[in-house]
Design a protein around this motif. Structure first.
Motif, short mmCIF file in Angstrom:
data_model
loop_
_atom_site.label_atom_id
_atom_site.label_comp_id
_atom_site.label_asym_id
_atom_site.label_seq_id
_atom_site.Cartn_x
_atom_site.Cartn_y
_atom_site.Cartn_z
N LYS A 58 4.21 12.96 -2.61
CA LYS A 58 4.42 13.61 -3.90
C LYS A 58 3.39 13.18 -4.95
O LYS A 58 2.91 14.00 -5.72
CB LYS A 58 5.83 13.29 -4.39
N TYR A 59 3.05 11.92 -4.95
CA TYR A 59 2.14 11.41 -5.98
C TYR A 59 0.68 11.44 -5.56
O TYR A 59 -0.20 11.18 -6.38
CB TYR A 59 2.54 9.99 -6.37
N SER A 60 0.41 11.74 -4.30
CA SER A 60 -0.98 11.68 -3.85
C SER A 60 -1.84 12.77 -4.48
O SER A 60 -2.99 12.51 -4.82
CB SER A 60 -1.05 11.76 -2.33
N SER A 108 -5.36 9.11 0.00
CA SER A 108 -4.23 8.19 0.15
C SER A 108 -4.02 7.90 1.63
O SER A 108 -4.58 8.57 2.49
CB SER A 108 -2.97 8.79 -0.47
N ASP A 109 -3.21 6.91 1.91
CA ASP A 109 -2.90 6.57 3.29
C ASP A 109 -1.94 7.62 3.85
O ASP A 109 -0.77 7.67 3.48
CB ASP A 109 -2.27 5.18 3.38
N GLN A 138 3.92 14.84 9.56
CA GLN A 138 3.29 16.11 9.90
C GLN A 138 2.76 16.81 8.65
O GLN A 138 1.60 17.22 8.60
CB GLN A 138 4.30 17.02 10.61
N LYS A 139 3.59 16.92 7.63
CA LYS A 139 3.17 17.58 6.38
C LYS A 139 2.04 16.82 5.70
O LYS A 139 1.11 17.42 5.17
CB LYS A 139 4.36 17.72 5.44
#
Length: 97
Positions: free
Chosen positions: A2-4, A21-22, A36-37
């Motif tokens: 959500k925050y990436s 991001s990781d 997956q998403k």
């Protein structure tokens, strides 16, 4: 996950373009659907890696079901198809700012 997206976009505003991001998260275990998403989204990050902390559940693509692997594979193929554009844009940005 959500925050990436806003985090990466914010870094781009500050002139830091090679950022990501990781994928699948770093701390804590992931689940199949989230990983997956995130892999599909992460294929379009400037910097993409699937990375997690030690002693966490393994999250390499081959650890998931065949269907999820196929979706991740498709996303990674998109990434490799776009990689020359990512690198070209990074080069232009490093020269022109």
């Amino acid at each position: 996950l959500k925050y990436s997206i806003p985090g990466i976009m914010s870094m781009n505003v500050f002139g830091i373009n090679f950022v990501g991001s990781d994928i699948c998260g770093f701390i804590g275990d992931t689940n199949d659907n989230l990983c997956q998403k995130w892999t599909i989204l992460g294929a379009f990050y400037p910097f993409a890696r699937n990375h997690n902390a030690i002693y966490q559940k393994d999250q390499e693509p081959y650890r998931f079901s065949d269907e999820i692997q196929a979706n991740m594979r498709r996303a990674l193929r998109w990434r490799y198809a776009l990689l020359r554009y990512f690198y070209t844009e990074m080069y232009v940005n490093s020269i022109e700012g």
